[in-house]
Design a protein around this motif. Structure first.
Motif, PDB file in Angstrom:
ATOM      1  N   PRO A  59       0.337  -1.503   0.230  1.00 37.02           N
ATOM      2  CA  PRO A  59      -0.308  -0.318   0.107  1.00 37.02           C
ATOM      3  C   PRO A  59       1.068   1.510  -0.162  1.00 37.02           C
ATOM      4  N   THR A  60      -0.002   2.232  -0.425  1.00 38.13           N
ATOM      5  CA  THR A  60       0.810   3.743  -0.473  1.00 38.13           C
ATOM      6  C   THR A  60       0.426   4.470   0.730  1.00 38.13           C
ATOM      7  N   THR A  61       1.250   5.528   1.105  1.00 41.13           N
ATOM      8  CA  THR A  61       1.026   6.602   2.014  1.00 41.13           C
ATOM      9  C   THR A  61       0.641   7.437   1.947  1.00 41.13           C
ATOM     10  N   SER A  62       0.151   8.057   2.041  1.00 37.93           N
ATOM     11  CA  SER A  62      -0.193   9.941   0.922  1.00 37.93           C
ATOM     12  C   SER A  62      -0.863  10.879   2.708  1.00 37.93           C
ATOM     13  N   GLN A  63       0.054  12.286   2.519  1.00 34.36           N
ATOM     14  CA  GLN A  63       0.434  13.056   3.135  1.00 34.36           C
ATOM     15  C   GLN A  63      -1.760  13.742   2.998  1.00 34.36           C
ATOM     16  N   PRO A  64      -2.301  14.755   4.675  1.00 37.59           N
ATOM     17  CA  PRO A  64      -3.535  14.620   4.303  1.00 37.59           C
ATOM     18  C   PRO A  64      -4.100  15.961   3.804  1.00 37.59           C
ATOM     19  N   LEU A  92      10.417  13.095   5.863  1.00 42.77           N
ATOM     20  CA  LEU A  92      10.189  11.551   5.194  1.00 42.77           C
ATOM     21  C   LEU A  92       8.691  12.074   4.830  1.00 42.77           C
ATOM     22  N   SER A  93       7.960  12.877   4.609  1.00 45.18           N
ATOM     23  CA  SER A  93       6.692  13.112   4.300  1.00 45.18           C
ATOM     24  C   SER A  93       6.690  15.081   4.083  1.00 45.18           C
ATOM     25  N   GLY A  94       5.556  14.856   3.138  1.00 44.24           N
ATOM     26  CA  GLY A  94       5.085  16.277   2.493  1.00 44.24           C
ATOM     27  C   GLY A  94       4.304  17.056   3.700  1.00 44.24           C
ATOM     28  N   THR A  95       4.205  16.328   5.145  1.00 44.07           N
ATOM     29  CA  THR A  95       2.838  16.659   6.236  1.00 44.07           C
ATOM     30  C   THR A  95       2.769  17.759   6.881  1.00 44.07           C
ATOM     31  N   TRP A  96       4.802  18.079   6.966  1.00 42.57           N
ATOM     32  CA  TRP A  96       4.536  19.156   7.704  1.00 42.57           C
ATOM     33  C   TRP A  96       4.900  20.652   6.825  1.00 42.57           C
ATOM     34  N   GLN A  97       5.376  20.554   5.413  1.00 38.96           N
ATOM     35  CA  GLN A  97       5.108  21.208   4.385  1.00 38.96           C
ATOM     36  C   GLN A  97       2.943  22.046   4.316  1.00 38.96           C
ATOM     37  N   CYS A  98       2.844  20.649   3.769  1.00 39.84           N
ATOM     38  CA  CYS A  98       1.417  20.906   3.549  1.00 39.84           C
ATOM     39  C   CYS A  98       0.701  21.782   5.023  1.00 39.84           C
ATOM     40  N   ALA A  99       1.089  21.335   6.061  1.00 37.60           N
ATOM     41  CA  ALA A  99       0.363  22.221   6.888  1.00 37.60           C
ATOM     42  C   ALA A  99       1.117  23.522   7.059  1.00 37.60           C
ATOM     43  N   THR A 118      11.062  13.514  13.720  1.00 37.23           N
ATOM     44  CA  THR A 118      10.695  11.883  13.975  1.00 37.23           C
ATOM     45  C   THR A 118       9.472  11.652  13.386  1.00 37.23           C
ATOM     46  N   VAL A 119       9.112  10.126  13.788  1.00 32.32           N
ATOM     47  CA  VAL A 119       8.132   9.649  13.639  1.00 32.32           C
ATOM     48  C   VAL A 119       7.858   8.618  14.448  1.00 32.32           C
ATOM     49  N   LYS A 168      10.449  -1.023  -0.194  1.00 33.21           N
ATOM     50  CA  LYS A 168       9.945  -0.602  -1.711  1.00 33.21           C
ATOM     51  C   LYS A 168       8.831   0.631  -1.070  1.00 33.21           C
ATOM     52  N   GLY A 169       9.119   0.876   0.481  1.00 29.53           N
ATOM     53  CA  GLY A 169       8.287   2.647   0.321  1.00 29.53           C
ATOM     54  C   GLY A 169       9.016   3.671  -0.069  1.00 29.53           C
ATOM     55  N   GLY A 170      10.092   2.981  -0.288  1.00 33.92           N
ATOM     56  CA  GLY A 170      11.862   3.740  -0.864  1.00 33.92           C
ATOM     57  C   GLY A 170      11.786   4.776   0.593  1.00 33.92           C
ATOM     58  N   ARG A 171      12.297   4.592   1.587  1.00 40.25           N
ATOM     59  CA  ARG A 171      12.613   5.287   2.893  1.00 40.25           C
ATOM     60  C   ARG A 171      13.982   4.511   3.054  1.00 40.25           C
ATOM     61  N   LEU A 172      14.545   3.874   2.103  1.00 41.58           N
ATOM     62  CA  LEU A 172      15.646   2.983   3.155  1.00 41.58           C
ATOM     63  C   LEU A 172      16.963   2.624   1.784  1.00 41.58           C
ATOM     64  N   PRO A 173      17.587   2.333   1.728  1.00 39.54           N
ATOM     65  CA  PRO A 173      18.202   2.663   0.136  1.00 39.54           C
ATOM     66  C   PRO A 173      18.519   1.537  -0.062  1.00 39.54           C
ATOM     67  N   ALA A 174      18.249   1.002  -1.340  1.00 45.53           N
ATOM     68  CA  ALA A 174      17.854  -1.597  -1.861  1.00 45.53           C
ATOM     69  C   ALA A 174      18.956  -1.690  -1.208  1.00 45.53           C
ATOM     70  N   ALA A 175      20.158  -1.211  -1.705  1.00 48.86           N
ATOM     71  CA  ALA A 175      21.975  -1.619  -1.246  1.00 48.86           C
ATOM     72  C   ALA A 175      21.264  -1.832   0.629  1.00 48.86           C
ATOM     73  N   VAL A 176      21.597  -1.073   1.644  1.00 54.53           N
ATOM     74  CA  VAL A 176      20.807  -0.785   2.957  1.00 54.53           C
ATOM     75  C   VAL A 176      20.034  -2.310   2.742  1.00 54.53           C
ATOM     76  N   ALA A 177      19.105  -2.410   2.416  1.00 58.65           N
ATOM     77  CA  ALA A 177      18.009  -3.377   2.765  1.00 58.65           C
ATOM     78  C   ALA A 177      18.360  -4.864   2.414  1.00 58.65           C
ATOM     79  N   VAL A 178      19.232  -4.393   1.185  1.00 63.60           N
ATOM     80  CA  VAL A 178      19.794  -5.563   1.281  1.00 63.60           C
ATOM     81  C   VAL A 178      20.412  -6.416   2.203  1.00 63.60           C
ATOM     82  N   ALA A 179      22.093  -6.037   2.560  1.00 60.35           N
ATOM     83  CA  ALA A 179      22.631  -5.428   3.150  1.00 60.35           C
ATOM     84  C   ALA A 179      22.215  -6.089   5.119  1.00 60.35           C
TER      85      ALA A 179
END
Length: 285
Positions: A59-64, A92-99, A118-119, A168-179
């Motif tokens: 699933p994908t996540t999006s800002q309000p 990590l999100s456009g929520t702050w800019q949106c607000a 943080t989150v 998959k969500g683009g929050r971590l580089p693929a190489a780091v995830a694989v390692a």
């Protein structure tokens, strides 16, 4: 009156938000069939993790929508109230800019913003601290100043069962995830400079807890003067060793325990657990 506004990435559910006297704007989760869930409202986290496990496509996540923020600001201004907005890391999100954009659109000057950098569990700690400071009678500027100081001493460390969700969500580089995902390794992640970063790794679940507790001490230890919060995604038993650590090793009261919600759970995945805390160096006047 000071109104405290946050987003659902803080994983403060509606009942607790009402108890704390804060307003939570929901982020959105779009499922593979195109249906949209409002985080923390339309599905419980437990129901969501059961669904997530069967998804072929993440699933994908999006800002309000900015309109949700704009409406809140205008209502507060009409009542003569001030607003403190505390949102997840802008990295990590456009929520702050949106607000912030919504405040410009509403043309109001009664709002101050704090980028939590943080989150999830960490973001919720800043919101809870803001509530305490508001209830202690501090002004809007004083609260925001204290939060900016406090976040320099705020830490979030989590163990992830499977890094594929962050990748998959683009929050971590693929190489780091694989390692991190090789040989049954349980990776630890943290938030550094507002972004997800690797904090260590361990073999197997018991090793993950040992690594987690070691990392906590490396980060300055847990202040007994401020609330800490432990979180889990799919199973409450994942935080029991953390509760035991507080009780038996630190001789402290147990942390708050909360379930990680749909938006953050989409990226952390089932089987994640962690702790957010303020270190021992934090002092507030």
């Amino acid at each position: 009156m000071i109104r405290i506004l946050t987003d659902s990435a803080s994983d403060i559910l509606p009942a607790e938000a009402e108890q704390l006297g804060v307003t939570v704007i929901p982020l959105n989760v779009t499922l593979e069939d195109g249906s949209i869930l409002r985080d923390g409202i339309d599905m419980t986290p437990t129901e969501y993790y059961a669904h997530l496990a069967s998804c072929r496509k993440l699933p994908t996540t999006s800002q309000p929508s900015p309109e949700l923020f704009e409406k809140f600001y205008l209502e507060a201004a009409a009542a003569g109230d001030e607003v403190l907005g505390i949102f997840l890391s802008h990295e990590l999100s456009g929520t702050w800019q949106c607000a912030k954009l919504a405040a410009d659109l509403a043309n109001v000057d009664n709002v101050l913003f704090v980028d939590s950098a943080t989150v999830c569990l960490g973001e919720s700690l800043l919101v809870r601290l803001a509530v305490q400071l508001r209830d202690a009678g501090k002004t809007l500027v004083q609260i925001a100043t204290d939060l900016e100081h406090a976040k320099e001493h705020l830490h979030l460390v989590a163990a992830i069962d499977d890094l594929k969700y962050l990748r998959k969500g683009g929050r971590l580089p693929a190489a780091v995830a694989v390692a991190g995902g090789m040989l049954g390794i349980k990776p630890l992640i943290t938030i550094k400079d507002g972004k997800v970063a690797m904090a260590g790794k361990a073999r197997g679940l018991p090793g993950a807890y040992v690594a987690l507790f070691k990392k906590i001490e490396e980060l300055g230890g847990i202040s007994p003067d401020f609330t800490a919060v432990a979180g889990y995604s799919s199973s409450l038993r994942e935080v029991q060793p953390i509760e035991n650590y507080f009780r038996e090793n630190l001789h402290m009261g147990e942390p708050l325990v909360r379930q990680i919600g749909c938006v953050i759970g989409t990226h952390a995945g089932p089987g994640a657990f962690g702790l957010a805390f303020f270190d021992k160096e934090l002092v507030l006047e």
